[in-house]
Design an enzyme around this catalytic site. Structure first.
Site, mmCIF file in Angstrom:
data_model
loop_
_atom_site.group_PDB
_atom_site.id
_atom_site.type_symbol
_atom_site.label_atom_id
_atom_site.label_comp_id
_atom_site.label_asym_id
_atom_site.label_seq_id
_atom_site.Cartn_x
_atom_site.Cartn_y
_atom_site.Cartn_z
ATOM 1 N N HIS A 158 -1.529 -0.816 -5.140
ATOM 2 C CA HIS A 158 -1.827 -2.180 -4.691
ATOM 3 C C HIS A 158 -3.084 -2.691 -5.370
ATOM 4 O O HIS A 158 -4.011 -1.926 -5.641
ATOM 5 C CB HIS A 158 -1.963 -2.245 -3.170
HETATM 6 ZN ZN LIG Z 1 -6.827 -0.237 -1.392
#
Ligand SMILES: [Zn+2]
Ligand SMILES: [Zn+2]
Length: 213
Positions: A79
């Site tokens: 992410h």
């Molecule tokens: Zn993170």
């Protein structure tokens, strides 16, 4: 503080396991890895624009936005963090949490920096892509310091109060700059309403727009 996470879509032949972390992605096919990161970066640019609009709407000015990865993430699945450059947040828990975003500590890897590894010499890429968690985790233990001015901070409450002050000062400065700019543009607009023979000289007003602070 604005804070979002961007996750890559799992498009075959990529599998969820290939996207477990930045380290794992970089261990696989290099071309494919770069494509994934560039994709995240593109999404981040769109999101950044949305955050900036929201900043202007809510606060009347906009400030920097950082996009990057944690070198040794606690959460599985790759992410990209997209966050406003202030680190002023109720949710900032402790030193480790704060240091993980501190731009000078080295744990937070700007996406542009990661992308630069791909065009560097392959030995450099290999050494950076290793992302051995141990030395990175050690960085989180570094002393608390303000990311703006490097002053050491006794504890989290002191840091939070100081960061709030830094942000307030920045807001005051930036709003004053915007106000000067607005006035200048208003002045210029009235000048343009009544064209003068020396109209060309008006261009010189552009100099006044540079921020002297
Ligand atoms: Zn993170
Ligand atoms: Zn400071």
């Amino acid at each position: 503080m604005f804070h979002f996470l961007i996750l890559p879509r799992v498009i075959p032949p990529l599998k969820v396991d290939d996207l477990a972390s930045l380290r794992i992605l970089l261990r696989g096919d290099k071309v494919r890895a770069e494509k994934v990161i560039r994709g995240l970066h593109e999404d981040a640019k769109v999101l950044r624009k949305e955050i900036e609009d929201e900043m202007l709407k809510r606060y009347g000015w906009k400030w920097d936005i950082w996009c990057g990865f944690h070198a040794a993430p606690s959460m599985q699945h790759l992410h990209l963090h997209v966050l406003s450059a202030d680190l002023v947040s109720e949710k900032m828990k402790n030193k480790k949490h704060y240091n993980s975003f501190h731009p000078k500590v080295g744990f937070f890897l700007d996406v542009n920096e990661v992308l630069s590894w791909f065009s560097a010499e392959s030995s450099y890429f290999t050494s950076m892509a290793k992302l051995d968690p141990k030395p990175y985790e050690a960085l989180l233990k570094e002393a608390l310091s303000c990311w703006h001015c490097d002053s050491e901070m006794k504890n989290m409450p002191t840091l939070k109060a100081h960061l709030q002050e830094e942000w307030d000062h920045q807001a005051t400065r930036e709003k004053a700059r915007l106000e000067r700019k607005r006035k200048l543009e208003a002045k210029r607009a009235t000048k343009e309403d009544t064209p003068e023979p020396e109209a060309k000289k008006l261009k010189r007003d552009d100099i006044g727009e540079t921020d002297a602070s």
